[in-house]
Design a protein around this motif. Structure first.
Motif, PDB file in Angstrom:
ATOM      1  N   ALA A  27       0.660  -1.342  -0.009  1.00 58.71           N
ATOM      2  CA  ALA A  27       0.089   0.108   0.027  1.00 58.71           C
ATOM      3  C   ALA A  27       0.950   1.234   0.086  1.00 58.71           C
ATOM      4  N   ASP A  28       2.285   1.197   0.688  1.00 58.75           N
ATOM      5  CA  ASP A  28       2.861   2.464   0.696  1.00 58.75           C
ATOM      6  C   ASP A  28       3.690   2.645  -0.790  1.00 58.75           C
ATOM      7  N   LYS A  29       3.513   1.968  -1.747  1.00 65.57           N
ATOM      8  CA  LYS A  29       4.267   2.383  -3.202  1.00 65.57           C
ATOM      9  C   LYS A  29       3.048   2.446  -4.222  1.00 65.57           C
ATOM     10  N   PRO A  30       2.899   3.699  -4.590  1.00 61.20           N
ATOM     11  CA  PRO A  30       2.084   3.884  -5.866  1.00 61.20           C
ATOM     12  C   PRO A  30       2.037   3.056  -6.831  1.00 61.20           C
ATOM     13  N   HIS A  31       1.065   2.914  -7.439  1.00 64.59           N
ATOM     14  CA  HIS A  31       0.890   1.988  -8.603  1.00 64.59           C
ATOM     15  C   HIS A  31       1.735   2.534  -9.793  1.00 64.59           C
ATOM     16  N   ILE A  32       2.612   1.913 -10.551  1.00 66.51           N
ATOM     17  CA  ILE A  32       3.250   2.651 -11.815  1.00 66.51           C
ATOM     18  C   ILE A  32       2.977   1.325 -12.893  1.00 66.51           C
ATOM     19  N   ALA A  33       2.042   1.770 -13.877  1.00 62.65           N
ATOM     20  CA  ALA A  33       1.680   0.994 -15.039  1.00 62.65           C
ATOM     21  C   ALA A  33       2.599   1.167 -16.170  1.00 62.65           C
ATOM     22  N   MET A  34       3.138   0.105 -16.605  1.00 65.53           N
ATOM     23  CA  MET A  34       4.049   0.014 -17.885  1.00 65.53           C
ATOM     24  C   MET A  34       3.607  -0.871 -18.712  1.00 65.53           C
ATOM     25  N   ILE A 336      13.141 -15.224 -14.420  1.00 63.41           N
ATOM     26  CA  ILE A 336      12.250 -16.480 -14.110  1.00 63.41           C
ATOM     27  C   ILE A 336      11.012 -16.395 -15.056  1.00 63.41           C
ATOM     28  N   ASP A 337      10.186 -17.365 -15.093  1.00 59.67           N
ATOM     29  CA  ASP A 337       8.658 -17.529 -16.194  1.00 59.67           C
ATOM     30  C   ASP A 337       8.380 -15.834 -16.191  1.00 59.67           C
ATOM     31  N   ASP A 338       7.972 -15.635 -17.212  1.00 57.14           N
ATOM     32  CA  ASP A 338       7.527 -14.219 -17.396  1.00 57.14           C
ATOM     33  C   ASP A 338       6.034 -13.841 -16.450  1.00 57.14           C
ATOM     34  N   THR A 339       5.272 -14.928 -16.526  1.00 58.97           N
ATOM     35  CA  THR A 339       3.867 -14.658 -16.005  1.00 58.97           C
ATOM     36  C   THR A 339       4.444 -14.506 -14.237  1.00 58.97           C
ATOM     37  N   ALA A 340       5.211 -15.399 -13.765  1.00 60.50           N
ATOM     38  CA  ALA A 340       5.683 -15.432 -12.289  1.00 60.50           C
ATOM     39  C   ALA A 340       6.303 -14.081 -12.126  1.00 60.50           C
ATOM     40  N   PHE A 341       7.238 -13.569 -13.121  1.00 59.60           N
ATOM     41  CA  PHE A 341       7.698 -12.108 -13.280  1.00 59.60           C
ATOM     42  C   PHE A 341       6.961 -11.152 -12.697  1.00 59.60           C
ATOM     43  N   ALA A 342       5.990 -11.148 -13.763  1.00 62.87           N
ATOM     44  CA  ALA A 342       5.085 -10.007 -13.571  1.00 62.87           C
ATOM     45  C   ALA A 342       4.214  -9.956 -12.413  1.00 62.87           C
ATOM     46  N   ALA A 343       3.625 -11.167 -11.915  1.00 63.55           N
ATOM     47  CA  ALA A 343       2.905 -11.225 -10.825  1.00 63.55           C
ATOM     48  C   ALA A 343       3.733 -10.815  -9.476  1.00 63.55           C
ATOM     49  N   GLY A 344       4.791 -11.184  -9.443  1.00 61.99           N
ATOM     50  CA  GLY A 344       5.668 -10.971  -8.302  1.00 61.99           C
ATOM     51  C   GLY A 344       6.057  -9.676  -8.375  1.00 61.99           C
ATOM     52  N   LEU A 345       6.478  -9.097  -9.468  1.00 62.04           N
ATOM     53  CA  LEU A 345       6.896  -7.730  -9.293  1.00 62.04           C
ATOM     54  C   LEU A 345       5.594  -6.858  -8.791  1.00 62.04           C
ATOM     55  N   PHE A 346       4.374  -7.052  -9.238  1.00 57.19           N
ATOM     56  CA  PHE A 346       3.119  -6.515  -8.821  1.00 57.19           C
ATOM     57  C   PHE A 346       3.047  -6.683  -7.370  1.00 57.19           C
ATOM     58  N   GLU A 347       3.156  -7.775  -6.980  1.00 54.40           N
ATOM     59  CA  GLU A 347       2.969  -7.958  -5.513  1.00 54.40           C
ATOM     60  C   GLU A 347       4.009  -7.230  -4.671  1.00 54.40           C
ATOM     61  N   ALA A 348       5.412  -7.368  -5.125  1.00 53.14           N
ATOM     62  CA  ALA A 348       6.357  -6.820  -4.339  1.00 53.14           C
ATOM     63  C   ALA A 348       6.552  -5.444  -4.447  1.00 53.14           C
ATOM     64  N   GLN A 349       6.137  -5.063  -5.554  1.00 54.81           N
ATOM     65  CA  GLN A 349       6.936  -3.386  -5.847  1.00 54.81           C
ATOM     66  C   GLN A 349       5.599  -2.712  -6.708  1.00 54.81           C
ATOM     67  N   ASN A 350       4.397  -3.213  -6.696  1.00 54.71           N
ATOM     68  CA  ASN A 350       3.268  -2.241  -7.355  1.00 54.71           C
ATOM     69  C   ASN A 350       3.580  -1.693  -8.685  1.00 54.71           C
ATOM     70  N   VAL A 351       4.296  -2.466  -9.421  1.00 50.81           N
ATOM     71  CA  VAL A 351       4.615  -1.899 -10.799  1.00 50.81           C
ATOM     72  C   VAL A 351       3.937  -2.976 -11.922  1.00 50.81           C
ATOM     73  N   THR A 352       3.227  -2.734 -12.622  1.00 55.30           N
ATOM     74  CA  THR A 352       2.511  -3.753 -13.841  1.00 55.30           C
ATOM     75  C   THR A 352       3.267  -3.537 -15.022  1.00 55.30           C
ATOM     76  N   VAL A 353       3.856  -5.002 -15.489  1.00 58.27           N
ATOM     77  CA  VAL A 353       4.381  -4.741 -16.785  1.00 58.27           C
ATOM     78  C   VAL A 353       3.482  -6.059 -17.441  1.00 58.27           C
ATOM     79  N   LEU A 354       3.709  -6.507 -18.749  1.00 61.70           N
ATOM     80  CA  LEU A 354       3.041  -7.243 -19.552  1.00 61.70           C
ATOM     81  C   LEU A 354       3.907  -8.556 -19.762  1.00 61.70           C
ATOM     82  N   PRO A 355       3.424  -9.801 -19.323  1.00 58.65           N
ATOM     83  CA  PRO A 355       4.301 -11.060 -19.805  1.00 58.65           C
ATOM     84  C   PRO A 355       3.999 -11.148 -21.221  1.00 58.65           C
ATOM     85  N   GLY A 356       5.427 -11.472 -21.691  1.00 58.92           N
ATOM     86  CA  GLY A 356       5.614 -11.838 -22.970  1.00 58.92           C
ATOM     87  C   GLY A 356       4.425 -12.540 -23.650  1.00 58.92           C
ATOM     88  N   ARG A 357       4.110 -13.716 -23.015  1.00 63.26           N
ATOM     89  CA  ARG A 357       3.102 -14.772 -23.514  1.00 63.26           C
ATOM     90  C   ARG A 357       1.844 -14.442 -23.849  1.00 63.26           C
TER      91      ARG A 357
END
Ligand SMILES: Cc1ncc(COP(=O)(O)O)c(C=O)c1O
Length: 398
Positions: A27-34, A336-357
């Motif tokens: 909650a303390d990190k504002p969302h960044i949509a990439m 790591i796997d692209d979906t795991a990377f995107a999900a983990g990055l969102f959960e840990a850092q509130n940054v959204t990126v798009l999995p390649g697959r």
């Protein structure tokens, strides 16, 4: 209902929403949509002013062909930007305005494909998903041309079997590419046009990122330019798609154009007349102003360059990263796997990126999108740098 609708894939952002559902970012990190390729640099003022000045245009029905002033303005832009030989571009026969290239890329397949031929429509993989939906709804079968690091993220036309070329009626190419930023050289375009002559197909060249490039002295080649250099000054079998969305930071204007082969565009115009997609006069006037100005486009490129430099400096410490020569995406190989990377990055850092697959399909035993994420550098510089630090922190925890 049209049974082909059932064959359409969910859009990448629906898959992304599913991936994020139920995951709670800090909650303390504002969302960044990439994740979304929506330009966020301000739309130039003069474009908004032109819209206001021409609001009276709302009182008239526009024609599907567009006004002569806009078509002339576009032809002049093409001639300035690309080396098109003596004949240049005929604004009467070789240019049509479109309401953004998305609708035009889709509509084009509906107009040119004869489903009775059991046709194939070729497209890069990963890709802009509209090509696939356009092919399916037109009654063709999509055929994917994998673009990987080994092929310089470009399709390898020489690897395509002859049986495929024989059924091919349309090839979509995207240069500079979404998501990889790879730029097709003149030689490769020339090869494609030779194949188009031999096997009788049309090339639809999506060039909507053509104005966002790294080197001011080396702008990406366009398909019409290559055709003209080969002596194909009538642009036989070629149609290019250009847009103001990325070039001029005006995605909401819904303004672009198609240009090329006059016979094909004549029939596409007939199709569009029934499709009912004329560009409002107000938008036409604002578009004329935008195509006539290059200062804002140079400034736009400079902004992206700064962002690529800053982000690459941060991420270069933890990743082997290549800055593309064009576009506004980083196509990052993930540890790591692209979906795991995107999900983990969102959960840990509130940054959204798009999995390649989410941008690719398995083809020929591989899925060229896996192991990558697409990072759109559309947010302001400072935000992109904050995001880069957060991505770095996340990678360091893996
Ligand atoms: C490769 C590609 N082509 C076409 C488009 C459509 O752009 P527009 O309809 O805004 O011109 C996009 C938008 O993201 C894109 O990435």
């Amino acid at each position: 209902m049209n049974p082909k609708l059932a064959s359409l894939h969910p859009y990448p952002f629906e898959k992304l929403a599913d991936l994020k559902r139920g995951r709670l970012p800090p909650a303390d990190k504002p969302h960044i949509a990439m994740s979304i390729g929506e330009p966020q640099h301000p739309t130039p003022h003069f474009i908004a002013e032109a819209l206001l000045q021409h609001l009276h245009g709302l009182a008239s029905y526009p024609t599907t062909k567009g006004g002569p002033e806009l078509r002339r303005c576009i032809a002049q832009w093409l001639e300035r930007r690309f080396d098109l030989g003596e004949g240049g571009v005929d604004p009467e026969r070789q240019v049509l305005p479109v309401n953004g290239t998305r609708e035009a890329l889709f509509a084009f397949a509906q107009a040119v494909i004869d489903p009775a031929e059991q046709p194939l429509v070729l497209m890069p993989n990963p890709f802009y998903q509209i090509y696939e939906g356009a092919a399916i709804l037109a009654g063709a079968e999509p055929f994917f041309l994998n673009t990987t690091a080994e092929s310089g993220f470009l399709p390898d036309f020489d690897a395509v079997p002859e049986t495929v070329w024989r059924r091919c009626r349309l090839v979509y190419v995207c240069s500079p590419g979404n998501p990889t930023g790879a730029v097709m050289g003149g030689d490769q375009q020339r090869r494609l046009l030779e194949l188009a002559e031999r096997y009788d197909f049309i090339v639809a060249s999506d060039e909507c990122y053509s104005e966002l490039y790294a080197d001011e002295a080396d702008p990406p080649a366009g398909l019409l330019q290559t055709a003209a250099a080969m002596g194909n000054t009538e642009f036989r079998r070629c149609v290019v798609f250009h847009s103001l969305s990325k070039r001029s930071n005006a995605p909401g204007l819904r303004s672009g154009f198609v240009a090329g082969d006059a016979d094909i565009l004549g029939r596409f115009l007939l199709y569009r007349t029934y499709h009912g997609c004329a560009m409002p006069l107000t938008v036409q006037k604002a578009s004329e102003r935008a195509w006539a100005d290059e200062i804002h486009v140079r400034e736009n490129r400079a902004l992206y360059r700064r962002k690529f430099d800053a982000v690459a400096t941060v991420l270069g410490d933890v990743l082997d990263l290549t800055v593309p020569s064009a576009g506004f995406y980083l196509w990052l190989r993930t540890p790591i796997d692209d979906t795991a990377f995107a999900a983990g990055l969102f959960e840990a850092q509130n940054v959204t990126v798009l999995p390649g697959r989410f941008l690719s399909r398995p083809s020929g035993g591989v899925d060229p999108g896996t192991g990558h994420v697409r990072i759109a550098l559309v947010a302001p510089l400072e935000e992109c740098v904050v995001a880069a630090h957060r991505i770095k922190q996340f990678i360091q925890t893996l």
